[in-house]
Design an enzyme around this catalytic site. Sequence first.
Site, PDB file in Angstrom:
ATOM      1  CD  GLU A  23      -0.873   0.903   3.577  1.00 39.05           C
ATOM      2  OE1 GLU A  23      -1.231   2.050   3.273  1.00 39.05           O
ATOM      3  OE2 GLU A  23      -1.035   0.394   4.706  1.00 39.05           O
ATOM      4  CE  LYS A  83      -6.590   7.535   5.590  1.00 45.10           C
ATOM      5  NZ  LYS A  83      -6.617   7.768   7.031  1.00 45.10           N
ATOM      6  CB  VAL A 103      -5.737  -1.708   4.427  1.00 46.45           C
ATOM      7  CG1 VAL A 103      -6.183  -3.163   4.436  1.00 46.45           C
ATOM      8  CG2 VAL A 103      -4.396  -1.544   5.135  1.00 46.45           C
ATOM      9  CG  ASP A 135     -12.970   7.401  13.023  1.00 49.54           C
ATOM     10  OD1 ASP A 135     -12.956   6.646  12.024  1.00 49.54           O
ATOM     11  OD2 ASP A 135     -12.103   8.263  13.234  1.00 49.54           O
ATOM     12  CB  SER A 137     -10.891   1.797   9.223  1.00 49.50           C
ATOM     13  OG  SER A 137     -10.310   1.718   7.942  1.00 49.50           O
ATOM     14  CG  ASP A 139      -8.449  -0.229   6.142  1.00 47.74           C
ATOM     15  OD1 ASP A 139      -8.674   0.344   5.055  1.00 47.74           O
ATOM     16  OD2 ASP A 139      -7.443  -0.010   6.840  1.00 47.74           O
ATOM     17  CE  LYS A 156      -3.234   1.735  12.136  1.00 48.67           C
ATOM     18  NZ  LYS A 156      -3.489   2.727  11.114  1.00 48.67           N
TER      19      LYS A 156
HETATM   20  N1  PSU Z   1      -0.783   1.981   9.458  1.00 46.37           N
HETATM   21  C1  PSU Z   1       0.271   2.813   9.514  1.00 46.37           C
HETATM   22  N2  PSU Z   1       0.250   3.925   8.771  1.00 46.37           N
HETATM   23  C2  PSU Z   1      -0.793   4.224   7.976  1.00 46.37           C
HETATM   24  C3  PSU Z   1      -1.917   3.348   7.929  1.00 46.37           C
HETATM   25  C4  PSU Z   1      -1.861   2.223   8.684  1.00 46.37           C
HETATM   26  O1  PSU Z   1       1.234   2.586  10.220  1.00 46.37           O
HETATM   27  O2  PSU Z   1      -0.755   5.245   7.311  1.00 46.37           O
HETATM   28  C5  PSU Z   1      -3.060   3.631   6.990  1.00 46.37           C
HETATM   29  C6  PSU Z   1      -3.423   2.359   6.220  1.00 46.37           C
HETATM   30  O3  PSU Z   1      -3.344   2.663   4.840  1.00 46.37           O
HETATM   31  C7  PSU Z   1      -4.856   2.098   6.628  1.00 46.37           C
HETATM   32  C8  PSU Z   1      -5.356   3.473   6.923  1.00 46.37           C
HETATM   33  O4  PSU Z   1      -5.591   1.447   5.619  1.00 46.37           O
HETATM   34  O5  PSU Z   1      -4.247   4.062   7.607  1.00 46.37           O
HETATM   35  C9  PSU Z   1      -6.620   3.508   7.722  1.00 46.37           C
HETATM   36  O6  PSU Z   1      -7.137   4.801   7.730  1.00 46.37           O
HETATM   37  P1  PSU Z   1      -8.626   5.087   8.244  1.00 46.37           P
HETATM   38  O7  PSU Z   1      -8.613   4.754   9.702  1.00 46.37           O
HETATM   39  O8  PSU Z   1      -8.845   6.560   7.979  1.00 46.37           O
HETATM   40  O9  PSU Z   1      -9.533   4.201   7.428  1.00 46.37           O
HETATM   41 MN    MN Z   2     -11.852   6.906  10.151  1.00 41.76          MN
END
Ligand code: PSU
Ligand code: MN
Length: 300
Positions: A23, A83, A103, A135, A137, A139, A156
């Site tokens: 990614e 993004k 992702v 909130d 994701s 993903d 995470k």
């Molecule tokens: N893990 C990291 N750095 C990142 C991400 C994950 O260490 O930048 C990114 C991945 O691309 C993941 C995204 O899909 O953050 C999720 O963002 P959101 O919570 O806005 O969906």
């Molecule tokens: Mn989000």
Amino acid sequence: MTIVISEEIKQALQEKKALVALESTIITHGMPYPQNIETAKSVESVVREEGAIPATIALMEGKVCVGLDDDDLEKLALNSPAKASLRDLPFLMAKKQYAGTTVASTSFLAKKVGIDFFATGGIGGVHRGAAESFDISNDLVALSKISVCVVSSGIKSILDIPKTLELLETLGVMVGSYQNKFVPAFYSSDSPYLSPYSFESVDDVVSVLQKRKELNLKSALLLMNSVPREFEIPFAVMEEKIQEAIKESKRQGITGQGVTPYLLKAVKEITKGESLKTNIALIKNNAKLAAQLTKNQKII
Ligand code: PSU
Ligand code: MN
């Protein structure tokens, strides 16, 4: 639709060679310049060392690109990239923008061109305080609909790990830890949460992937690979730093797509750069495992 696939990857697809998708949000929003570019290159090298071909995916001037060279990586990092999760792709393509793919969108695009294995750092998930903020994701939803094998360092710890595991179960995404009973927490090799499944070896993962193929399951297998111990920041230590980062994000009113990048940056500052080293180590480790798994490409 135009997907620009590099010559090397086009050929590899034709010859059914082992490929690992990577990614690019980690490049555009996950790490500072120039460590982001250095990491992207070294992750590609790790994949090659294991005998597979890396396929970094991103949006360049609105075009979906599969396979980026050094010039592309620089351009991507330096052209105010957006993004791009799944829903953002059409807008950013129409507006001819540069963007890192998450992702969700990387899994979608990888599968579209025929790549079944994908390595990342950490997936998005259910944020702490989601009961209030909602909130969660994209993903997680994407992984419930795309049959790829995603190797990540678990969930995470800036997220709500138990709620993320619950939602993955609801969505029918198989989650298993690699050589660990617990769910790794990205910066930490362990968390206090037991993993639904545990895999002993590459062969063990492969045998499960084969059964998934027999059943024709349409969801992803999320393989959680711990950061090597020598690079980990223990869970309890990290927890304190994360609380601090979350408090500051609330004070500053950060919401939506900005939350994950903000927290990653804040944690890096609070840990005086230590979290960045961990982040780099874990993504390389995931790329290595994904490459080892691709030798059995025909199984998804
Ligand atoms: N893990 C990291 N750095 C990142 C991400 C994950 O260490 O930048 C990114 C991945 O691309 C993941 C995204 O899909 O953050 C999720 O963002 P959101 O919570 O806005 O969906
Ligand atoms: Mn989000």
